[in-house]
Design an enzyme around this catalytic site. Structure first.
Site, PDB file in Angstrom:
ATOM      1  N   ASN A 186       2.593 -16.843 -51.231  1.00 28.60           N
ATOM      2  CA  ASN A 186       2.003 -16.782 -52.563  1.00 28.60           C
ATOM      3  C   ASN A 186       0.484 -16.687 -52.470  1.00 28.60           C
ATOM      4  O   ASN A 186      -0.157 -16.016 -53.293  1.00 28.60           O
ATOM      5  CB  ASN A 186       2.404 -18.026 -53.364  1.00 28.60           C
ATOM      6  CG  ASN A 186       3.875 -18.032 -53.732  1.00 28.60           C
ATOM      7  OD1 ASN A 186       4.506 -16.989 -53.809  1.00 28.60           O
ATOM      8  ND2 ASN A 186       4.425 -19.214 -53.938  1.00 28.60           N
ATOM      9  N   GLU A 240      -7.934   4.092 -62.945  1.00 25.90           N
ATOM     10  CA  GLU A 240      -8.252   5.108 -61.941  1.00 25.90           C
ATOM     11  C   GLU A 240      -7.245   5.091 -60.800  1.00 25.90           C
ATOM     12  O   GLU A 240      -6.878   6.138 -60.271  1.00 25.90           O
ATOM     13  CB  GLU A 240      -9.660   4.877 -61.401  1.00 25.90           C
ATOM     14  CG  GLU A 240     -10.776   5.169 -62.389  1.00 25.90           C
ATOM     15  CD  GLU A 240     -12.146   4.991 -61.764  1.00 25.90           C
ATOM     16  OE1 GLU A 240     -12.583   5.878 -61.001  1.00 25.90           O
ATOM     17  OE2 GLU A 240     -12.783   3.951 -62.021  1.00 25.90           O
TER      18      GLU A 240
END
Length: 257
Positions: free
Chosen positions: A40, A66
């Site tokens: 994690n 983008e």
């Protein structure tokens, strides 16, 4: 998983989020010592690098729009693989500081299988597009030099030989001078889908767990999903196996000319 296996094998230090060893404070020792805490943490590092352009100003920042625009040439082929250097959970970055890598080494690392968050070797398959997001006091010349150095070692689609999207955030991560995130749209992802198909087939053949879903959906949806994944695998395979005829140079011709 690939990352869990690596974390299980690598040596860790006391107080590391991967070790579970108390470094003097039981309440903060490795977040309880579970291996998934380290995983994690790596996922958190990835998100911190990915969203750095949203949190810090910079002339060469790259936003998420983008990335979506440049890394997804075809609607269905939008599955990206990621790799990072250094590869560590946020609380372990301070321990990685004594062995800091140079910028050139970071670029070499993100294209190695050991730093990829998926069990694959992207160097053996075709890149459709690639994004390199660097954090730290570097220059665009540093990125350009390394792209030119590594490009001959990578296989890009013939219609996108300059398929690199680069971003530079001047604010480095805490406790490190530099970090680099690589996002790639690579045909090797089909191997992961193939492995998923094989595991699914073993269970579905015996109708294991199917009864849990029958009250919510039609059983035919399983077949449709399997066909969808199979066709996706074939699309990636066909893209990976394209051979450009000798002497043929791809070019774009304006419509109507």
């Amino acid at each position: 998983s690939h990352i869990a296996d690596r974390f299980a094998k690598q040596p860790t230090q006391a107080g590391s989020s991967l070790s579970g060893v108390d470094a003097g404070h039981r309440s903060s020792a490795g977040h309880g010592g579970a291996p998934f805490d380290g995983m994690n943490g790596v996922a958190a590092s990835l998100l911190l690098n990915l969203t750095s352009s949203m949190r810090f100003e910079g002339a060469l920042n790259v936003d998420l729009n983008e990335i979506t625009m440049n890394l997804v040439p075809f609607p269905r082929m939008h599955y990206l693989i990621s790799s990072m250097a250094p590869l560590a959970a946020p609380r372990d970055l301070a321990q990685a500081a004594p062995s800091q890598r140079s910028i050139d080494q970071l670029f070499s690392d993100v294209f190695s299988p050991q730093h990829c968050l998926l069990r694959c070797d992207a160097r053996l398959s075709t890149y459709l597009a690639c994004a390199l997001l660097l954090r730290g006091p570097a220059t665009i010349a540093d990125i350009g030099r390394n792209v030119a150095r590594l490009k001959p070692q990578l296989k890009f689609a013939h219609w996108n030989q300059d398929g690199f999207k680069v971003g530079l955030c001047s604010v480095p991560p805490a406790n490190l001078p530099y970090s680099l995130l690589q996002l790639g749209n690579n045909c090797c992802i089909r191997n992961t889908f193939t492995a998923m198909q094989e595991r699914f087939a073993k269970l579905y053949k015996r109708k294991v767990y199917v009864h849990h879903y029958e009250q919510y959906m039609e059983v035919a949806c399983f077949e449709q999903a399997r066909e969808t994944v199979e066709s996706l695998v074939q699309e990636y395979a066909s893209m990976d196996n394209v051979v450009l005829p000798t002497g043929c140079r791809p070019h774009m011709r304006p419509i109507g000319i």
